[in-house]
Design a protein around this motif. Structure first.
Motif, PDB file in Angstrom:
ATOM      1  N   PHE A  96       0.821  -1.213   0.000  1.00  0.00           N
ATOM      2  CA  PHE A  96       0.000   0.000   0.000  1.00  0.00           C
ATOM      3  C   PHE A  96       0.854   1.261   0.000  1.00  0.00           C
ATOM      4  N   ARG A  97       1.455   1.530  -1.141  1.00  0.00           N
ATOM      5  CA  ARG A  97       2.200   2.769  -1.329  1.00  0.00           C
ATOM      6  C   ARG A  97       1.484   3.589  -2.384  1.00  0.00           C
ATOM      7  N   LEU A  98       1.026   4.775  -2.003  1.00  0.00           N
ATOM      8  CA  LEU A  98       0.295   5.634  -2.928  1.00  0.00           C
ATOM      9  C   LEU A  98       1.270   6.369  -3.853  1.00  0.00           C
ATOM     10  N   PRO A  99       0.983   6.413  -5.152  1.00  0.00           N
ATOM     11  CA  PRO A  99       1.883   7.076  -6.105  1.00  0.00           C
ATOM     12  C   PRO A  99       1.646   8.586  -6.184  1.00  0.00           C
ATOM     13  N   PHE A 100       1.643   9.220  -5.022  1.00  0.00           N
ATOM     14  CA  PHE A 100       1.457  10.668  -4.942  1.00  0.00           C
ATOM     15  C   PHE A 100       2.540  11.240  -4.039  1.00  0.00           C
ATOM     16  N   PHE A 142      -2.468   9.862   5.201  1.00  0.00           N
ATOM     17  CA  PHE A 142      -2.170  11.166   5.791  1.00  0.00           C
ATOM     18  C   PHE A 142      -0.954  11.809   5.125  1.00  0.00           C
ATOM     19  N   ARG A 143       0.002  11.000   4.713  1.00  0.00           N
ATOM     20  CA  ARG A 143       1.230  11.514   4.088  1.00  0.00           C
ATOM     21  C   ARG A 143       0.948  12.380   2.868  1.00  0.00           C
ATOM     22  N   VAL A 144      -0.012  11.971   2.049  1.00  0.00           N
ATOM     23  CA  VAL A 144      -0.232  12.675   0.785  1.00  0.00           C
ATOM     24  C   VAL A 144      -1.118  13.907   0.932  1.00  0.00           C
ATOM     25  N   VAL A 145      -1.767  14.070   2.099  1.00  0.00           N
ATOM     26  CA  VAL A 145      -2.624  15.240   2.326  1.00  0.00           C
ATOM     27  C   VAL A 145      -1.746  16.449   2.640  1.00  0.00           C
ATOM     28  N   ARG A 146      -2.050  17.573   2.018  1.00  0.00           N
ATOM     29  CA  ARG A 146      -1.256  18.791   2.239  1.00  0.00           C
ATOM     30  C   ARG A 146      -1.576  19.392   3.610  1.00  0.00           C
TER      31      ARG A 146
END
Length: 267
Positions: A96-100, A142-146
């Protein structure tokens, strides 16, 4: 976008279920999600666990910069809805690694997904490390949310004794099984471990990160389609009259947490 081998995942979404989700999720997007998104001034959206993609398509049609993420078997439904390939992402459930990029999404939402993370059968059978898997999963969202952006995280509430959407936890007691069989819904204890989640889990999974939580009403979100028709008005009336101060408690059938990433801090 592909992150994982689409051929490795089983087919779990039937055409009948997909058609039902398309109809229901368009309404949920317009009536429930869009007002929240508008209130946040968000334009870049990410649907984590997007299913057949109806919410992503609806947001794209409304002019938003929307993306969807889910398991490999859903890609044929995305193609049927003519969703742009570059906006739909297949992820490997094992990693589960998001590409963002970090801090790149204004608003992420993941609805009815967290209770499936860390289970062996998709819902009721918890893996030994299911809490660690959920912690890693939520922190990745949460990581990809600004900073200043938000994630809306929803799923049936472990602290509410009835769940109409799933089977009982695989380690349910004899009493829970007896009650559930008699009432034709899952009736579970509101203490101890369960594959469902609760508001306090957010603090366990996001500890050390800069965030705040605001419980949300689920009025207008739950369609109550699995509730007997004769009881549906009663259930909808109950949901619509939960006091604001009780939304984050066991009186709410769902956890619907608006998690804001605090500004001024990089994660």
């Amino acid at each position: 976008m592909i992150a994982g081998d689409a051929s490795l995942a089983p087919e779990v979404t039937t055409d009948e279920y997909a058609a039902d989700q398309e109809a229901v999720n368009v309404r949920k997007t317009v009536d429930y999600l869009q007002p929240i998104v508008q209130s946040r001034g968000a334009r870049t959206l990410l649907d984590v666990g997007c299913g057949v993609g109806a919410m992503v398509k609806t947001f794209l049609d409304l002019g938003y910069d929307a993306y969807g993420v889910d398991l490999p078997d859903l890609h044929r439904h995305w193609a049927r809805l003519d969703l742009p390939y570059e906006r739909m992402c297949v992820v490997d459930p094992a990693t589960f690694r998001l590409p963002f990029a970090d801090n790149s999404i204004d608003f992420a939402y993941t609805l009815g997904v967290i209770e499936h993370v860390g289970t062996s059968n998709g819902h009721s059978d918890r893996l030994p490390d299911y809490r660690a898997l959920r912690r890693a999963w939520l922190r990745e969202v949460f990581r990809v949310v600004r900073p200043g952006g938000a994630a809306l995280i929803g799923g049936p509430n472990r602290r509410f004794p009835v769940d109409v959407a799933h089977d009982l936890d695989s380690r349910a007691s004899a009493l829970e099984k007896w009650l559930s069989a008699r009432l034709h819904v899952s009736v579970h204890k509101t203490w101890g471990e369960n594959f469902l989640w609760a508001y306090e889990d957010i603090d366990c999974y996001l500890d050390g990160l800069p965030y705040s939580v605001e419980p949300q009403s689920i009025s207008g979100f739950l369609s109550c389609g699995r509730v007997p028709a004769v009881l549906r008005p009663l259930v909808q009336g109950y949901i619509g009259h939960i006091p604001a101060r009780a939304l984050g408690t066991g009186l709410n059938p769902w956890v619907m947490a608006l998690v804001t990433k605090k500004s001024g801090v990089s994660v």
